[in-house]
Motif scaffolding. Sequence first.
Motif, PDB file in Angstrom:
ATOM      1  N   ASP A  73      44.985  38.574  43.137  1.00 53.40           N
ATOM      2  CA  ASP A  73      44.938  39.904  43.387  1.00 53.40           C
ATOM      3  C   ASP A  73      44.715  40.790  41.820  1.00 53.40           C
ATOM      4  N   ASN A  74      44.572  39.799  40.972  1.00 47.19           N
ATOM      5  CA  ASN A  74      44.035  40.280  39.582  1.00 47.19           C
ATOM      6  C   ASN A  74      42.808  41.022  39.531  1.00 47.19           C
ATOM      7  N   GLN A  75      42.898  42.377  39.052  1.00 45.48           N
ATOM      8  CA  GLN A  75      41.629  43.009  39.002  1.00 45.48           C
ATOM      9  C   GLN A  75      41.113  43.290  37.654  1.00 45.48           C
ATOM     10  N   GLU A  76      41.724  43.019  36.719  1.00 47.06           N
ATOM     11  CA  GLU A  76      41.460  43.351  35.201  1.00 47.06           C
ATOM     12  C   GLU A  76      40.306  42.593  34.888  1.00 47.06           C
ATOM     13  N   GLU A  77      39.428  43.235  33.754  1.00 50.35           N
ATOM     14  CA  GLU A  77      38.315  42.863  33.345  1.00 50.35           C
ATOM     15  C   GLU A  77      38.594  41.588  32.286  1.00 50.35           C
ATOM     16  N   GLY A  78      37.820  40.681  32.288  1.00 45.23           N
ATOM     17  CA  GLY A  78      37.907  39.434  31.474  1.00 45.23           C
ATOM     18  C   GLY A  78      37.427  38.221  32.152  1.00 45.23           C
ATOM     19  N   THR A  79      37.801  36.813  31.572  1.00 46.38           N
ATOM     20  CA  THR A  79      37.088  35.790  31.776  1.00 46.38           C
ATOM     21  C   THR A  79      38.249  34.837  32.363  1.00 46.38           C
ATOM     22  N   TYR A  80      37.839  33.950  33.457  1.00 40.36           N
ATOM     23  CA  TYR A  80      38.858  32.874  34.072  1.00 40.36           C
ATOM     24  C   TYR A  80      38.318  31.779  33.155  1.00 40.36           C
ATOM     25  N   VAL A  81      39.419  30.952  32.606  1.00 39.29           N
ATOM     26  CA  VAL A  81      39.077  29.773  32.023  1.00 39.29           C
ATOM     27  C   VAL A  81      40.081  28.600  32.549  1.00 39.29           C
ATOM     28  N   CYS A  82      39.334  27.456  32.175  1.00 42.47           N
ATOM     29  CA  CYS A  82      40.255  26.274  32.565  1.00 42.47           C
ATOM     30  C   CYS A  82      41.577  26.078  32.049  1.00 42.47           C
ATOM     31  N   ALA A  83      42.638  26.147  32.878  1.00 49.49           N
ATOM     32  CA  ALA A  83      44.125  25.858  32.452  1.00 49.49           C
ATOM     33  C   ALA A  83      44.188  24.694  31.763  1.00 49.49           C
ATOM     34  N   ALA A  84      43.304  23.637  31.708  1.00 48.84           N
ATOM     35  CA  ALA A  84      43.577  22.597  30.969  1.00 48.84           C
ATOM     36  C   ALA A  84      43.045  22.465  29.505  1.00 48.84           C
TER      37      ALA A  84
END
Length: 166
Positions: A73-84
């Motif tokens: 449910d995250n609605q913030e602006e930004g970038t999703y990156v690989c957790a590894a």
Amino acid sequence: MYIKLALALCLLLTGCNGNSQKQNTAMTQDDPSEKKFEVVKTDAEWQKELTPMEYQVLRNAATENPFTSELLDNQEEGTYVCAACGTELFESDTKFKSGTGWPSFYKEIEGNVAYDVDYKIGVKRTEEHCATCGGHLGHVFEDGPEPTGLRHCVNGAALDFVPSSK
């Protein structure tokens, strides 16, 4: 008579194409087992660096339970990156609510996600991986919104979120 019937049946079956055979996979296919990734670590190193859930999803292609990810449910602006490895995978403006229980995106950051075909549940699916470390992210389906028509269904455990610096 039986030979003619068998021959006719063989011709009929080889000439049939079901809908699933007509559809192309969502993306080009790479074989992660043959690809050399930029970030390579031993199993022990991955286990030390990742949480147990991240390790199971990213390194063993597990699937987290639906509706359990904090990123859903995250609605913030930004970038999703690989957790590894921290590779940028998806921009927040391509995220949409799919109702599936996993974070979903209609477009990846080009060149940062690799694909291959997976038959683990008995049907053909397009599996996606981090192109830098090979970590399993999820699957891509052809039932997403415009403009791409794709739904990148991604395990939240495979992702970290980096808020925009605006």
